[in-house]
Write a protein that holds these residues in place. Structure first.
Motif, mmCIF file in Angstrom:
data_model
loop_
_atom_site.group_PDB
_atom_site.id
_atom_site.type_symbol
_atom_site.label_atom_id
_atom_site.label_comp_id
_atom_site.label_asym_id
_atom_site.label_seq_id
_atom_site.Cartn_x
_atom_site.Cartn_y
_atom_site.Cartn_z
ATOM 1 N N LYS A 296 14.864 36.060 -31.591
ATOM 2 C CA LYS A 296 14.353 37.738 -31.827
ATOM 3 C C LYS A 296 12.565 37.599 -31.891
ATOM 4 C CE LYS A 296 18.006 39.147 -33.792
ATOM 5 N NZ LYS A 296 19.326 40.205 -33.155
ATOM 6 N N ASN A 297 11.886 36.784 -31.968
ATOM 7 C CA ASN A 297 10.337 37.155 -31.915
ATOM 8 C C ASN A 297 9.942 36.274 -31.004
ATOM 9 O OD1 ASN A 297 10.009 39.871 -34.258
ATOM 10 N ND2 ASN A 297 11.136 37.382 -35.130
ATOM 11 N N LYS B 235 0.907 31.791 -34.929
ATOM 12 C CA LYS B 235 1.597 31.822 -35.577
ATOM 13 C C LYS B 235 2.893 31.402 -35.441
ATOM 14 C CE LYS B 235 0.819 36.009 -36.625
ATOM 15 N NZ LYS B 235 0.660 37.302 -37.192
ATOM 16 N N SER B 236 2.815 31.340 -34.095
ATOM 17 C CA SER B 236 4.419 30.720 -33.313
ATOM 18 C C SER B 236 4.745 28.950 -33.501
ATOM 19 C CB SER B 236 4.372 31.281 -31.949
ATOM 20 O OG SER B 236 3.699 29.507 -31.150
ATOM 21 N N ASP C 131 10.008 31.051 -37.240
ATOM 22 C CA ASP C 131 10.629 31.462 -36.433
ATOM 23 C C ASP C 131 9.917 32.540 -35.540
ATOM 24 O OD1 ASP C 131 9.562 33.075 -38.182
ATOM 25 O OD2 ASP C 131 11.117 33.236 -39.298
ATOM 26 N N ILE C 132 9.052 32.063 -35.174
ATOM 27 C CA ILE C 132 8.194 33.004 -33.867
ATOM 28 C C ILE C 132 8.508 31.808 -32.323
ATOM 29 C CG2 ILE C 132 6.612 34.223 -33.107
ATOM 30 C CD1 ILE C 132 5.682 34.210 -35.633
ATOM 31 N N SER C 133 8.935 31.829 -31.436
ATOM 32 C CA SER C 133 9.021 31.231 -30.429
ATOM 33 C C SER C 133 7.610 31.598 -29.773
ATOM 34 C CB SER C 133 10.249 32.167 -29.100
ATOM 35 O OG SER C 133 10.259 30.690 -28.250
ATOM 36 N N GLY C 134 6.543 30.646 -29.679
ATOM 37 C CA GLY C 134 5.329 30.962 -28.649
ATOM 38 C C GLY C 134 4.955 29.604 -27.262
#
Ligand SMILES: [Zn+2]
Length: 519
Positions: free
Chosen positions: A53-54, A201-202, A273-276
């Motif tokens: 999602k992110n 943050k990812s 939960d952030i895919s970086g």
């Protein structure tokens, strides 16, 4: 009778499992009316297959991500979602919609079928409706464009160049959505700002390829696989067979060539939960290592060039610790057998910084392209004829003068010299050798102008006389500025701690030399 075609079946399955990748491979045409190739086990396949999602993508330039954003945006809109697609400015947005979006629709039959033309409420929003979903393209500098638009998805392109305060307002537009998603993309600028901050943050995925020789998984890194720093500012090329003329290769830790375009996979460094993603030209484009290496070498003496290598080529943030010009660097430019003459018969060029006093630097171009100083001095800014007198004595053929703070003064000077001069206004950081207008005014980046002074001094492309150190204020004013990061404007500035007129006069002198070569 239908012929069984395994590729066709695979594509049909793909449409269900991974609709975004499916579209890329089978439906989509770019703004140049071309299909897209996405190799199996390539960095792009990994990104196209991501259903997070992110997402955050910290990237080098030209790595195919804009195309991905368009395909994904069109797909989401067609599925009934409302998207806010944000670019830094109104002008960039207009250009993007006209050049990329509209042409993509024009060339792609399928999009033409599902696109319903809608009119926008205001000029600052470009609306595209696909089936029941809508994409609103906006510039981050026109915040009123966001206010009445409820969004499910937010896509931010070129995050670091966006208005950061307005982006917060954009995220508030998602509050009513039950299916929120966000993608932030950008070329990093400095550490802990913009896309670099978001990437931290990812889950911080890095791209790894397997060495065909030793089997180790390697994240292709310019500073490990191409050059290494042996001691401060001493860099060594890893490729031992490289002689300056043959192909420069990336080298694995086993000492053999690393195929930087080999099959690979994304590996996350931590849980989030952030895919970086971090994308570098080390594996994303066909740009040769030689091209990056050449820019890197230029960057060793010029911070703005190095900044572009980090940001644009390698997708890294760049932070230099306050660069300065010091006494040692200036001393290195002194020719111990040289004294400046009282007058000059050879043609010369000049740079003038205007203030209460005018600081003047005049130089002669040597056969090997250096600037040999023939006059360094300051005179009260009363009568422009005082400068003309010096110009005549030193045979000045071309000059650049500061347009500020006294434009009238600079205009007179140019008129007296029969238009053989230009006045400079410091402009945006992107401006370099801007074209003169009818008033003989040009615009150039202040940071780049002063970076070049440092480069000329480091490269010993300026020759100072033996007594340079004793010229009143000369050394002091060149050394009074430090190149530091300006958080508010998100760029580097030379910030003075005292008067710095000679630094600018030298900047204008170098600018004069550069204009001569393009005019
Ligand atoms: Zn290896």
């Amino acid at each position: 009778m239908q012929k069984k075609n395994s590729f066709y079946l695979a594509i049909k399955d793909l449409a269900l499992v991974n609709p975004v990748l499916f579209r890329a491979l089978s439906i989509h045409k770019t703004h140049k009316n071309a299909g897209i190739k996405i190799k199996r086990k390539s960095y792009l396949e990994g990104i196209y297959s991501d259903k997070s999602k992110n997402m955050v993508i910290k990237k080098s330039t030209q790595c195919g991500i804009s195309e991905y954003l368009i395909i994904r945006a069109f797909y989401r809109a067609e599925s009934g979602k409302n998207l806010l697609y944000i670019l830094p400015t109104f002008d960039l947005r207009r250009q993007f919609v006209r050049e990329r979006v509209d042409k993509t629709v024009m060339f792609t039959e399928y999009y033409r079928k599902v696109l319903n033309e809608v009119s926008s409420m205001s000029e600052s929003v470009a609306l595209k409706q696909f089936n029941s979903g809508t994409i609103a393209f906006v510039g981050s500098n026109t915040p009123n464009a966001f206010i009445s638009y409820p969004a499910d998805d937010i896509i931010v392109d070129e995050l670091d160049n966006c208005n950061q305060e307005n982006l917060i307002m954009a995220e508030e537009r998602q509050s009513a959505s039950t299916d929120k998603s966000s993608i932030k993309v950008g070329n990093p600028t400095v550490s802990r700002f913009g896309i670099d901050y978001e990437y931290e943050k990812s889950d911080k995925k890095k791209w790894f390829v397997k060495c065909e020789h030793c089997g180790e998984w390697i994240n292709p890194d310019f500073f490990r696989n191409v050059v290494v720093e042996m001691e401060k500012n001493v860099w060594v090329v890893r490729d031992r067979k490289y002689n300056g003329n043959n192909t420069l290769r990336a080298i694995c830790s086993c000492g053999k060539q690393l195929n930087r375009f080999g099959d690979g996979e994304w590996v996350a460094e931590k849980k989030s939960d952030i895919s970086g993603y971090h994308i570098s030209k080390m594996f994303s484009t066909q740009v040769t290592l030689q091209e990056i290496f050449n820019r890197f070498k230029d960057g060793l003496v010029n911070d703005s060039v190095m900044e572009r290598v980090y940001n644009g080529d390698l997708g890294y943030a760049f932070t230099s610790k306050g660069a300065k010009i010091d006494t040692e660097m200036l001393d290195d430019c002194i020719d111990n057998n040289y004294l400046m003459p009282d007058k000059s018969t050879n043609p010369t060029i000049a740079g003038i910084d205007v203030g209460k006093v005018n600081n003047i630097c005049i130089g002669e171009l040597t056969a090997d392209g250096k600037i040999k100083m023939v006059y360094i001095g300051a005179i009260p800014a009363e009568n422009p004829m005082d400068i003309i007198e010096i110009f005549k004595r030193y045979n000045v053929k071309f000059f650049i003068v500061d347009a500020m703070p006294e434009t009238r003064y600079s205009k007179k000077l140019i008129a007296y010299m029969g238009n053989r001069g230009l006045m400079n206004y410091y402009g945006s950081d992107k401006e370099d050798l801007g074209k003169p207008n009818e008033k003989k005014a040009v615009s150039n980046s202040r940071t780049q102008t002063l970076d070049l002074v440092k480069e000329y001094i480091l490269m010993k492309n300026i020759i100072f006389p033996v007594n340079a150190k004793n010229i009143k204020d000369f050394y002091f004013q060149i050394m009074s500025s430090t190149r530091i990061y300006n958080e508010k404007r998100n760029c580097y500035d030379w910030v003075e701690s005292g008067e710095d007129h000679y630094l600018h006069a030298l900047g204008y002198l170098i600018m004069a030399k550069r204009y001569l070569s393009v005019m």
